[in-house]
Write a protein that holds these residues in place. Structure first.
Motif, mmCIF file in Angstrom:
data_model
loop_
_atom_site.group_PDB
_atom_site.id
_atom_site.type_symbol
_atom_site.label_atom_id
_atom_site.label_comp_id
_atom_site.label_asym_id
_atom_site.label_seq_id
_atom_site.Cartn_x
_atom_site.Cartn_y
_atom_site.Cartn_z
ATOM 1 N N LEU A 42 129.822 53.138 26.578
ATOM 2 C CA LEU A 42 129.469 53.672 27.501
ATOM 3 C C LEU A 42 130.735 53.590 29.303
ATOM 4 O O LEU A 42 131.104 54.411 29.552
ATOM 5 C CB LEU A 42 128.660 53.592 28.447
ATOM 6 N N ALA A 43 130.656 51.760 28.985
ATOM 7 C CA ALA A 43 131.413 51.321 30.122
ATOM 8 C C ALA A 43 133.020 51.658 30.137
ATOM 9 O O ALA A 43 133.800 51.642 30.779
ATOM 10 C CB ALA A 43 131.377 49.965 30.126
ATOM 11 N N SER A 44 133.443 51.435 28.279
ATOM 12 C CA SER A 44 134.716 51.821 28.635
ATOM 13 C C SER A 44 134.655 53.898 28.614
ATOM 14 O O SER A 44 136.411 53.791 29.416
ATOM 15 C CB SER A 44 134.900 51.411 26.697
ATOM 16 N N GLN A 45 134.600 54.091 28.402
ATOM 17 C CA GLN A 45 134.392 55.413 28.686
ATOM 18 C C GLN A 45 134.536 55.967 29.812
ATOM 19 O O GLN A 45 135.719 56.835 30.284
ATOM 20 C CB GLN A 45 133.076 56.431 28.069
ATOM 21 N N TYR A 46 134.067 54.767 30.402
ATOM 22 C CA TYR A 46 133.725 55.164 32.103
ATOM 23 C C TYR A 46 135.126 54.574 32.583
ATOM 24 O O TYR A 46 135.608 55.864 33.648
ATOM 25 C CB TYR A 46 133.095 54.332 33.015
ATOM 26 N N GLN A 47 135.599 53.884 32.207
ATOM 27 C CA GLN A 47 136.780 52.830 33.084
ATOM 28 C C GLN A 47 138.236 53.979 31.958
ATOM 29 O O GLN A 47 138.561 54.533 32.802
ATOM 30 C CB GLN A 47 136.662 51.669 32.195
#
Length: 208
Positions: A42-47
């Motif tokens: 999820l963090a990678s997607q946000y970034q």
């Protein structure tokens, strides 16, 4: 109960308890690991989404605000897929298209293409590829600034016949020893802009 039987029973009970404890530890570890993987994903997607459409263009949660569209051959999407919407004060300011080009040198190249409501590119990022290390992998933002040159461009800027690499008479630089990879990305971005122009109303309308 004879000493032998007693010893066997005690051994079986001990093994059983050991198996239960081990299974519990493995299960707990697996659960924690899955949660961590999900959080990292999820963090990678946000970034990735924030790199394509900067925070200055939206006040909504990009990850959660999507619209589902039917398959789009122009974008390499063979099944229904989701498009992210960036919004400010309830109005869609930009969209992020997931694009897959099959024209890569070593296989498919997956991209995110951000486009403003006026048809101007906000950014392009590569999600995955199999291009040659040291050559084609320069399409990655962490390897070079090449991918950032699309920001601010649109259909007509440059003209349609210039949407290719300079080796083919276009406006975009290629890499020394690697022309196929950048050409594939340029073509995919142009296809994305054309798709947006054709489906603009559907892409910008608020979800049901």
């Amino acid at each position: 109960m004879s000493p032998l039987v007693h010893s066997i029973v005690r051994g079986v009970v001990g093994l059983g308890l050991f198996a239960i404890v081990t299974a519990g530890v493995v299960g707990l570890t697996h659960s924690v690991t899955l949660e961590r993987i999900a959080d990292n994903r999820l963090a990678s997607q946000y970034q990735a989404l924030e790199e394509v459409v900067p925070a200055s263009l939206h006040d909504n949660d990009l990850v959660d605000d999507t619209v589902t569209l039917s398959a789009a051959e122009e974008l390499g999407q063979e099944d229904a897929f989701s498009v992210w919407q960036a919004r400010q004060d309830g109005n869609t300011t930009a969209v992020i298209l997931p694009v897959i080009t099959h024209q890569g040198y070593s296989g498919d190249i997956a991209l995110l293409v951000g486009i403003k409501a006026n048809g101007e590119l906000t950014g392009v990022r590569v999600l995955s590829h199999q291009e040659t290390p040291g050559l084609g992998d320069r399409i990655e933002a962490r390897k070079s600034d090449w991918i950032k040159q699309f920001e601010g461009l649109s259909l007509g800027n440059p003209p349609a016949d210039q949407w290719t690499v300079k080796k083919n008479g276009g406006s975009f630089d290629a890499f020394t020893g690697a022309t196929i990879t950048p050409r594939a990305v340029v073509n995919a971005v142009q296809d994305s802009l054309e798709y947006f122009a054709t489906h603009r109303q559907r892409l910008l309308e608020a979800p049901d």
